[in-house]
Design a protein around this motif. Structure first.
Motif, PDB file in Angstrom:
ATOM      1  N   LEU A  28      14.492  58.549 -17.515  1.00 45.91           N
ATOM      2  CA  LEU A  28      13.705  58.020 -18.701  1.00 45.91           C
ATOM      3  C   LEU A  28      13.121  59.258 -19.656  1.00 45.91           C
ATOM      4  O   LEU A  28      13.192  59.163 -20.741  1.00 45.91           O
ATOM      5  CB  LEU A  28      12.259  56.993 -18.476  1.00 45.91           C
ATOM      6  CG  LEU A  28      12.634  55.777 -17.972  1.00 45.91           C
ATOM      7  CD1 LEU A  28      11.469  55.080 -17.599  1.00 45.91           C
ATOM      8  CD2 LEU A  28      13.199  55.083 -19.134  1.00 45.91           C
ATOM      9  N   PHE A  29      12.659  60.233 -18.829  1.00 46.55           N
ATOM     10  CA  PHE A  29      12.220  61.265 -19.546  1.00 46.55           C
ATOM     11  C   PHE A  29      13.270  62.088 -20.180  1.00 46.55           C
ATOM     12  O   PHE A  29      13.219  62.761 -21.268  1.00 46.55           O
ATOM     13  CB  PHE A  29      11.451  62.228 -18.573  1.00 46.55           C
ATOM     14  CG  PHE A  29      10.330  62.003 -18.092  1.00 46.55           C
ATOM     15  CD1 PHE A  29       9.317  61.145 -18.989  1.00 46.55           C
ATOM     16  CD2 PHE A  29       9.801  61.822 -16.602  1.00 46.55           C
ATOM     17  CE1 PHE A  29       7.896  60.686 -18.608  1.00 46.55           C
ATOM     18  CE2 PHE A  29       8.666  61.443 -16.237  1.00 46.55           C
ATOM     19  CZ  PHE A  29       7.677  60.824 -17.071  1.00 46.55           C
ATOM     20  N   LEU A  30      14.554  62.377 -19.369  1.00 49.24           N
ATOM     21  CA  LEU A  30      15.524  62.764 -20.127  1.00 49.24           C
ATOM     22  C   LEU A  30      16.100  62.236 -21.173  1.00 49.24           C
ATOM     23  O   LEU A  30      16.461  62.715 -22.303  1.00 49.24           O
ATOM     24  CB  LEU A  30      16.611  63.175 -19.074  1.00 49.24           C
ATOM     25  CG  LEU A  30      16.311  64.274 -17.941  1.00 49.24           C
ATOM     26  CD1 LEU A  30      17.468  64.233 -17.057  1.00 49.24           C
ATOM     27  CD2 LEU A  30      16.159  65.462 -18.687  1.00 49.24           C
ATOM     28  N   ARG A  31      16.008  60.974 -21.283  1.00 50.63           N
ATOM     29  CA  ARG A  31      16.639  60.124 -22.285  1.00 50.63           C
ATOM     30  C   ARG A  31      15.664  60.049 -23.561  1.00 50.63           C
ATOM     31  O   ARG A  31      16.207  60.361 -24.846  1.00 50.63           O
ATOM     32  CB  ARG A  31      16.567  58.644 -21.870  1.00 50.63           C
ATOM     33  CG  ARG A  31      17.108  57.602 -22.864  1.00 50.63           C
ATOM     34  CD  ARG A  31      17.117  56.233 -22.238  1.00 50.63           C
ATOM     35  NE  ARG A  31      17.518  55.279 -23.377  1.00 50.63           N
ATOM     36  CZ  ARG A  31      17.073  54.121 -23.344  1.00 50.63           C
ATOM     37  NH1 ARG A  31      16.390  53.627 -22.408  1.00 50.63           N
ATOM     38  NH2 ARG A  31      17.288  53.199 -24.426  1.00 50.63           N
ATOM     39  N   LYS A  32      14.397  60.324 -23.293  1.00 54.41           N
ATOM     40  CA  LYS A  32      13.440  60.660 -24.321  1.00 54.41           C
ATOM     41  C   LYS A  32      13.652  61.924 -25.112  1.00 54.41           C
ATOM     42  O   LYS A  32      13.499  62.096 -26.123  1.00 54.41           O
ATOM     43  CB  LYS A  32      11.894  60.304 -23.967  1.00 54.41           C
ATOM     44  CG  LYS A  32      11.564  58.861 -23.793  1.00 54.41           C
ATOM     45  CD  LYS A  32      10.216  58.537 -23.440  1.00 54.41           C
ATOM     46  CE  LYS A  32       9.962  57.348 -23.077  1.00 54.41           C
ATOM     47  NZ  LYS A  32       8.264  56.987 -22.828  1.00 54.41           N
ATOM     48  N   ARG A  33      13.761  62.804 -24.216  1.00 52.64           N
ATOM     49  CA  ARG A  33      13.967  64.133 -24.570  1.00 52.64           C
ATOM     50  C   ARG A  33      15.078  64.502 -25.509  1.00 52.64           C
ATOM     51  O   ARG A  33      15.172  65.084 -26.468  1.00 52.64           O
ATOM     52  CB  ARG A  33      14.254  65.260 -23.236  1.00 52.64           C
ATOM     53  CG  ARG A  33      13.783  66.621 -23.707  1.00 52.64           C
ATOM     54  CD  ARG A  33      13.482  67.383 -22.565  1.00 52.64           C
ATOM     55  NE  ARG A  33      14.578  68.410 -22.071  1.00 52.64           N
ATOM     56  CZ  ARG A  33      14.744  68.965 -21.180  1.00 52.64           C
ATOM     57  NH1 ARG A  33      13.744  68.947 -20.087  1.00 52.64           N
ATOM     58  NH2 ARG A  33      15.443  69.808 -20.853  1.00 52.64           N
ATOM     59  N   ARG A  34      16.448  63.737 -25.123  1.00 48.66           N
ATOM     60  CA  ARG A  34      17.602  63.960 -25.892  1.00 48.66           C
ATOM     61  C   ARG A  34      17.617  63.142 -27.219  1.00 48.66           C
ATOM     62  O   ARG A  34      18.105  63.797 -28.097  1.00 48.66           O
ATOM     63  CB  ARG A  34      18.566  63.257 -24.739  1.00 48.66           C
ATOM     64  CG  ARG A  34      19.148  64.276 -23.860  1.00 48.66           C
ATOM     65  CD  ARG A  34      20.202  63.803 -22.980  1.00 48.66           C
ATOM     66  NE  ARG A  34      20.471  64.372 -21.779  1.00 48.66           N
ATOM     67  CZ  ARG A  34      21.154  63.775 -20.651  1.00 48.66           C
ATOM     68  NH1 ARG A  34      21.248  62.541 -20.593  1.00 48.66           N
ATOM     69  NH2 ARG A  34      21.354  64.806 -19.713  1.00 48.66           N
ATOM     70  N   ALA A  35      17.003  62.150 -27.053  1.00 46.73           N
ATOM     71  CA  ALA A  35      16.450  61.400 -28.500  1.00 46.73           C
ATOM     72  C   ALA A  35      15.845  62.259 -29.228  1.00 46.73           C
ATOM     73  O   ALA A  35      16.067  62.365 -30.516  1.00 46.73           O
ATOM     74  CB  ALA A  35      16.026  60.001 -28.164  1.00 46.73           C
ATOM     75  N   ARG A  36      14.558  62.820 -28.854  1.00 44.54           N
ATOM     76  CA  ARG A  36      13.946  63.576 -29.774  1.00 44.54           C
ATOM     77  C   ARG A  36      14.807  64.966 -30.331  1.00 44.54           C
ATOM     78  O   ARG A  36      14.580  65.126 -31.321  1.00 44.54           O
ATOM     79  CB  ARG A  36      12.786  63.916 -28.950  1.00 44.54           C
ATOM     80  CG  ARG A  36      11.743  64.570 -29.827  1.00 44.54           C
ATOM     81  CD  ARG A  36      10.349  65.000 -28.904  1.00 44.54           C
ATOM     82  NE  ARG A  36      10.440  64.341 -27.770  1.00 44.54           N
ATOM     83  CZ  ARG A  36       9.930  64.848 -26.596  1.00 44.54           C
ATOM     84  NH1 ARG A  36       9.901  66.461 -26.398  1.00 44.54           N
ATOM     85  NH2 ARG A  36      10.096  64.098 -25.468  1.00 44.54           N
ATOM     86  N   GLN A  40      15.757  65.516 -34.010  1.00 41.40           N
ATOM     87  CA  GLN A  40      15.209  66.993 -34.925  1.00 41.40           C
ATOM     88  C   GLN A  40      16.363  67.514 -35.470  1.00 41.40           C
ATOM     89  O   GLN A  40      16.581  68.279 -36.329  1.00 41.40           O
ATOM     90  CB  GLN A  40      14.639  68.020 -33.951  1.00 41.40           C
ATOM     91  CG  GLN A  40      13.399  67.403 -33.365  1.00 41.40           C
ATOM     92  CD  GLN A  40      12.612  68.476 -32.203  1.00 41.40           C
ATOM     93  OE1 GLN A  40      13.446  69.365 -31.867  1.00 41.40           O
ATOM     94  NE2 GLN A  40      11.291  68.253 -31.958  1.00 41.40           N
ATOM     95  N   HIS A  41      17.497  67.625 -34.549  1.00 45.87           N
ATOM     96  CA  HIS A  41      18.762  67.832 -35.164  1.00 45.87           C
ATOM     97  C   HIS A  41      19.391  67.214 -36.434  1.00 45.87           C
ATOM     98  O   HIS A  41      19.746  67.989 -37.360  1.00 45.87           O
ATOM     99  CB  HIS A  41      20.042  67.931 -34.097  1.00 45.87           C
ATOM    100  CG  HIS A  41      21.188  68.610 -34.324  1.00 45.87           C
ATOM    101  ND1 HIS A  41      21.452  69.957 -34.505  1.00 45.87           N
ATOM    102  CD2 HIS A  41      22.391  68.131 -34.655  1.00 45.87           C
ATOM    103  CE1 HIS A  41      22.595  70.300 -34.819  1.00 45.87           C
ATOM    104  NE2 HIS A  41      23.285  69.225 -34.985  1.00 45.87           N
ATOM    105  N   ALA A  42      19.078  66.091 -36.598  1.00 41.49           N
ATOM    106  CA  ALA A  42      19.571  65.238 -37.454  1.00 41.49           C
ATOM    107  C   ALA A  42      18.650  65.422 -38.897  1.00 41.49           C
ATOM    108  O   ALA A  42      19.023  65.411 -39.877  1.00 41.49           O
ATOM    109  CB  ALA A  42      19.424  63.807 -37.483  1.00 41.49           C
ATOM    110  N   ASP A  43      17.340  65.921 -38.615  1.00 36.67           N
ATOM    111  CA  ASP A  43      16.303  66.020 -39.577  1.00 36.67           C
ATOM    112  C   ASP A  43      16.659  67.432 -40.341  1.00 36.67           C
ATOM    113  O   ASP A  43      16.387  67.858 -41.460  1.00 36.67           O
ATOM    114  CB  ASP A  43      14.999  66.084 -39.226  1.00 36.67           C
ATOM    115  CG  ASP A  43      14.844  64.664 -38.823  1.00 36.67           C
ATOM    116  OD1 ASP A  43      15.248  63.851 -39.414  1.00 36.67           O
ATOM    117  OD2 ASP A  43      13.624  64.497 -38.306  1.00 36.67           O
ATOM    118  N   SER A  44      17.365  68.495 -39.520  1.00 39.28           N
ATOM    119  CA  SER A  44      17.361  69.885 -40.098  1.00 39.28           C
ATOM    120  C   SER A  44      18.592  69.949 -40.934  1.00 39.28           C
ATOM    121  O   SER A  44      19.457  69.342 -40.748  1.00 39.28           O
ATOM    122  CB  SER A  44      17.574  71.013 -38.885  1.00 39.28           C
ATOM    123  OG  SER A  44      18.595  70.505 -38.209  1.00 39.28           O
TER     124      SER A  44
END
Length: 69
Positions: A28-36, A40-44
């Motif tokens: 779960l933690f890794l999934r949230k981290r990857r989504a975040r 961020q990559h999509a916004d830049s």
């Protein structure tokens, strides 16, 4: 080497119910981290750089290089 170690640790943890809980929380933690990170990559803005060229002596550079026949 890292993948093999991950496999061994995962299989070792999966043997017990507590280990399965630990694996689930880690997932779960890794999934949230990857989504975040992906968000961020999509916004830049995308700054494209020219691709690197292989400057090796034996690199194939196409048919127009030199007088090879």
């Amino acid at each position: 080497m890292k993948r093999i170690l991950q496999l061994v640790v995962t299989r070792w943890l999966a043997r017990t119910p507590i280990g399965m809980v630990v694996l689930g929380l880690g997932w779960l933690f890794l999934r949230k981290r990857r989504a975040r990170k992906q968000q961020q990559h999509a916004d830049s803005p995308v700054l494209r750089e020219p691709p690197r060229r292989s400057g090796g002596r034996y690199a194939r550079r196409g048919p127009a290089v030199g007088d090879r026949r």
